[in-house]
Design a protein around this motif. Structure first.
Motif, mmCIF file in Angstrom:
data_model
loop_
_atom_site.group_PDB
_atom_site.id
_atom_site.type_symbol
_atom_site.label_atom_id
_atom_site.label_comp_id
_atom_site.label_asym_id
_atom_site.label_seq_id
_atom_site.Cartn_x
_atom_site.Cartn_y
_atom_site.Cartn_z
ATOM 1 N N LEU A 160 4.044 -5.488 5.955
ATOM 2 C CA LEU A 160 3.308 -4.703 4.958
ATOM 3 C C LEU A 160 4.271 -4.250 3.869
ATOM 4 O O LEU A 160 5.430 -3.910 4.156
ATOM 5 C CB LEU A 160 2.690 -3.456 5.606
ATOM 6 C CG LEU A 160 1.588 -3.696 6.656
ATOM 7 C CD1 LEU A 160 1.156 -2.368 7.272
ATOM 8 C CD2 LEU A 160 0.390 -4.406 6.041
ATOM 9 N N PRO A 161 3.799 -4.219 2.618
ATOM 10 C CA PRO A 161 4.678 -3.751 1.540
ATOM 11 C C PRO A 161 4.841 -2.234 1.583
ATOM 12 O O PRO A 161 4.040 -1.533 2.210
ATOM 13 C CB PRO A 161 3.920 -4.176 0.282
ATOM 14 C CG PRO A 161 2.490 -4.212 0.694
ATOM 15 C CD PRO A 161 2.474 -4.614 2.152
ATOM 16 N N ASP A 162 5.839 -1.744 0.883
ATOM 17 C CA ASP A 162 6.041 -0.298 0.750
ATOM 18 C C ASP A 162 4.772 0.401 0.268
ATOM 19 O O ASP A 162 4.478 1.528 0.673
ATOM 20 C CB ASP A 162 7.138 -0.052 -0.303
ATOM 21 C CG ASP A 162 8.378 0.551 0.329
ATOM 22 O OD1 ASP A 162 8.270 1.070 1.455
ATOM 23 O OD2 ASP A 162 9.446 0.474 -0.304
ATOM 24 N N SER A 163 4.036 -0.308 -0.600
ATOM 25 C CA SER A 163 2.840 0.311 -1.199
ATOM 26 C C SER A 163 1.722 0.518 -0.167
ATOM 27 O O SER A 163 0.712 1.145 -0.484
ATOM 28 C CB SER A 163 2.324 -0.565 -2.345
ATOM 29 O OG SER A 163 2.046 -1.864 -1.854
ATOM 30 N N ALA A 164 1.907 -0.003 1.068
ATOM 31 C CA ALA A 164 0.886 0.217 2.110
ATOM 32 C C ALA A 164 1.015 1.599 2.739
ATOM 33 O O ALA A 164 0.139 2.029 3.498
ATOM 34 C CB ALA A 164 1.012 -0.856 3.189
ATOM 35 N N ILE A 165 2.110 2.307 2.440
ATOM 36 C CA ILE A 165 2.295 3.636 3.037
ATOM 37 C C ILE A 165 1.282 4.614 2.451
ATOM 38 O O ILE A 165 1.069 4.647 1.233
ATOM 39 C CB ILE A 165 3.742 4.138 2.808
ATOM 40 C CG1 ILE A 165 4.710 3.303 3.660
ATOM 41 C CG2 ILE A 165 3.874 5.618 3.133
ATOM 42 C CD1 ILE A 165 6.171 3.686 3.491
ATOM 43 N N LEU A 166 0.659 5.390 3.328
ATOM 44 C CA LEU A 166 -0.256 6.446 2.887
ATOM 45 C C LEU A 166 0.549 7.748 2.834
ATOM 46 O O LEU A 166 1.152 8.135 3.842
ATOM 47 C CB LEU A 166 -1.422 6.550 3.871
ATOM 48 C CG LEU A 166 -2.511 7.570 3.543
ATOM 49 C CD1 LEU A 166 -3.175 7.290 2.201
ATOM 50 C CD2 LEU A 166 -3.571 7.590 4.641
ATOM 51 N N GLY A 167 0.560 8.394 1.685
ATOM 52 C CA GLY A 167 1.416 9.574 1.516
ATOM 53 C C GLY A 167 2.859 9.115 1.384
ATOM 54 O O GLY A 167 3.145 8.131 0.708
ATOM 55 N N GLN A 168 3.747 9.809 2.094
ATOM 56 C CA GLN A 168 5.169 9.479 2.012
ATOM 57 C C GLN A 168 5.679 9.008 3.364
ATOM 58 O O GLN A 168 5.138 9.373 4.401
ATOM 59 C CB GLN A 168 5.980 10.730 1.630
ATOM 60 C CG GLN A 168 5.533 11.427 0.372
ATOM 61 C CD GLN A 168 5.913 10.633 -0.861
ATOM 62 O OE1 GLN A 168 6.974 10.030 -0.900
ATOM 63 N NE2 GLN A 168 5.019 10.614 -1.843
ATOM 64 N N GLU A 169 6.774 8.240 3.335
ATOM 65 C CA GLU A 169 7.452 7.856 4.573
ATOM 66 C C GLU A 169 7.841 9.135 5.329
ATOM 67 O O GLU A 169 8.332 10.093 4.723
ATOM 68 C CB GLU A 169 8.700 7.034 4.221
ATOM 69 C CG GLU A 169 9.403 6.494 5.429
ATOM 70 C CD GLU A 169 10.730 5.822 5.053
ATOM 71 O OE1 GLU A 169 10.889 5.369 3.899
ATOM 72 O OE2 GLU A 169 11.616 5.769 5.919
ATOM 73 N N GLY A 170 7.584 9.165 6.632
ATOM 74 C CA GLY A 170 7.957 10.326 7.458
ATOM 75 C C GLY A 170 6.888 11.402 7.538
ATOM 76 O O GLY A 170 7.039 12.376 8.270
ATOM 77 N N GLN A 171 5.787 11.217 6.781
ATOM 78 C CA GLN A 171 4.734 12.257 6.770
ATOM 79 C C GLN A 171 3.603 11.989 7.758
ATOM 80 O O GLN A 171 2.580 12.669 7.720
ATOM 81 C CB GLN A 171 4.104 12.331 5.370
ATOM 82 C CG GLN A 171 4.878 13.131 4.358
ATOM 83 C CD GLN A 171 4.045 13.335 3.105
ATOM 84 O OE1 GLN A 171 3.169 12.526 2.789
ATOM 85 N NE2 GLN A 171 4.320 14.402 2.386
ATOM 86 N N GLY A 172 3.783 10.976 8.626
ATOM 87 C CA GLY A 172 2.669 10.560 9.497
ATOM 88 C C GLY A 172 2.043 11.697 10.282
ATOM 89 O O GLY A 172 0.817 11.841 10.302
ATOM 90 N N PHE A 173 2.873 12.521 10.916
ATOM 91 C CA PHE A 173 2.321 13.598 11.741
ATOM 92 C C PHE A 173 1.667 14.682 10.889
ATOM 93 O O PHE A 173 0.607 15.199 11.235
ATOM 94 C CB PHE A 173 3.396 14.188 12.660
ATOM 95 C CG PHE A 173 3.502 13.447 13.959
ATOM 96 C CD1 PHE A 173 2.739 13.827 15.049
ATOM 97 C CD2 PHE A 173 4.323 12.343 14.072
ATOM 98 C CE1 PHE A 173 2.805 13.121 16.249
ATOM 99 C CE2 PHE A 173 4.408 11.630 15.262
ATOM 100 C CZ PHE A 173 3.654 12.011 16.359
ATOM 101 N N ALA A 174 2.305 15.017 9.781
ATOM 102 C CA ALA A 174 1.746 16.068 8.918
ATOM 103 C C ALA A 174 0.371 15.635 8.392
ATOM 104 O O ALA A 174 -0.591 16.414 8.400
ATOM 105 C CB ALA A 174 2.699 16.345 7.765
#
Ligand SMILES: Cc1cc2nc3c(=O)[nH]c(=O)nc-3n(C[C@H](O)[C@H](O)[C@H](O)COP(=O)(O)OP(=O)(O)OC[C@H]3O[C@@H](n4cnc5c(N)ncnc54)[C@H](O)[C@@H]3O)c2cc1C
Length: 393
Positions: A229-243
């Motif tokens: 997946l490209p970087d642009s597939a990230i929802l929000g920011q890297e590392g924010q998954g739990f938040a």
């Protein structure tokens, strides 16, 4: 806190109830015939009617095509929609799409908004949220997350194993939770990705068969094999998954509770009708005190459920994350609905067990309410930690 329901919200809830009773409940007859609980033709037709009736997406702001209600205002509206398990689907406010739309509305970038959120709102696609994993991965304890995303240039390679992703069979895309940085505590090292389900590397292994089944898109086991997946597939920011997941799950637990009270209220109505018209031992069943007490206990617990939901929704609307109250509410309402359904079946006797009434189907479906989005034991743990902190010294 003002406990009154504004008249325009009451009127809307009444219209939703009428719509569900007239247009949706008749469709329950075909639930067993389709693996999604409804045929595509009937789903499309009832959704068109819901749109024409001005009942589409009550939870979303008008600029997205919704009715613009606050979390507090949707409480009676979602309960009315929840009178049938097909009701929220008809109004496009069912899980998991409703929670996913909420998350995307808050965090999607303009491209994600255009390509994913807007078609979801329009009801032309569906979505799934893939967090839970088989042992030894994330379950009740999401910090046990094993699915791993490794950076490769300006893209990510994801490998992992998920299951119970509701709606994944036939969904256009997944929201995937994966560890992106194993060197920091997982709360800060996980990230959410958006992936079209037809991306090479995504294998929908199976719909896990469950009690109360025939839900839209099933509850799926999924494997990721070098999913790129490209970087642009990230929802929000890297590392924010739990938040971000917390932002999704808090309100989503409450909206589950709102919808669940719909079937519980209808179960109480069905049981009361039966008790009022069925005779035994020279009296209507409703004349026997033990039956009256079952009806009363259900009415009392439903009343308490609504007040708990209202209060937690009010807190969230006022900027509080209501962590405690949401856990209390999710535990109490899930267990209440199970008790109300159990009593309703008992009152209706063999008819309650039969498929002539919807009670037995709801009874099967409601068992999972005490497990998904956090088992009751985990929510009790959250509440107990605060109790001990405040009163334990
Ligand atoms: C119908 C359904 C739909 C679902 N939809 C989704 C979805 O869309 N996306 C998704 O990611 N997941 C989904 N799930 C998964 C769900 O969120 C998990 O089942 C839930 O988080 C519990 O994880 P687990 O099943 O692995 O239970 P486990 O972690 O194996 O726990 C098993 C049991 O152990 C007990 N337990 C756990 N922790 C404690 C504790 N601290 N104290 C005491 N007892 C404890 C509880 O009784 C719990 O039920 C769904 C599940 C179901 C049944």
């Amino acid at each position: 806190m003002d406990f009154s329901t504004p008249s325009h919200i009451q009127a809307l809830a009444t219209r939703v109830r009428q719509f569900i009773d007239q247009e949706v409940i008749p469709l329950e007859a075909e639930v067993d015939q389709h693996e999604n609980g409804i045929s595509p033709q009937n789903l499309q037709a009832v959704r068109e009617k819901a749109r024409a009736a001005g009942l589409w997406c009550p939870q979303l702001p008008p600029e997205l095509g919704g009715l613009g209600l606050s979390l507090q205002e949707i409480v009676p509206v979602f309960e009315a929609a929840g009178r049938s398990l097909l009701g929220p689907l008809a109004l496009n406010c069912s899980a998991p799409d409703e929670g996913n739309m909420h998350l995307l509305h808050l965090y999607a970038n303009p491209d994600q908004r255009q390509n994913v959120l807007m078609p979801l709102v329009a009801g032309t696609i569906r979505s799934a949220f893939a967090m839970t994993e088989p042992s030894p991965g994330a379950g009740s304890d999401p910090t046990m997350l094993r699915t791993r995303a490794v950076r490769d240039g300006d893209s990510w390679i994801i490998n992992g194993h998920k299951w119970f992703a509701t709606g994944a069979d036939g969904a256009a895309f997944l929201i995937i939770m994966a560890v992106t940085n194993p060197d920091v505590p997982v709360h800060k090292g996980a990230t959410l990705f958006l992936a079209a389900t037809d991306t090479p590397g995504i294998e929908i292994v199976r719909r896990v068969p469950i009690m109360g089944g025939n839900d839209m898109g099933g509850h799926c086991e999924i494997r990721f094999h070098d999913l790129r997946l490209p970087d642009s597939a990230i929802l929000g920011q890297e590392g924010q998954g739990f938040a971000l997941t917390q932002k999704r799950l808090g309100p989503a637990r409450l909206t589950h509770c709102m919808r669940w009270t719909g079937i519980a209220q209808r179960a109480l109505e069905i049981a009361t009708q039966y008790a009022a018209h069925r005779e035994a031992f020279n009296s209507a069943l409703s004349g026997h005190q033990s039956v009256q007490w079952m009806l009363a206990d259900s009415a009392i617990e439903l009343h308490a459920s609504r007040l708990m939901i209202q209060q937690a929704a009010w807190l969230i609307s006022n900027g509080d994350d209501a962590r405690q109250e949401t856990s209390m509410c999710k535990t109490f309402v899930a267990e209440t609905v199970n008790r109300v359904l159990d009593r309703a079946i008992q009152i209706c006797g063999a008819t309650g067990i039969s498929r002539d009434l919807p009670l037995s189907r709801w009874y099967e479906a409601a068992r999972a309410f005490r497990i998904y989005d956090g088992p009751s034991e985990v929510h009790r743990m959250v509440v107990a930690r605060q109790v001990v902190k405040h009163y334990g010294s």
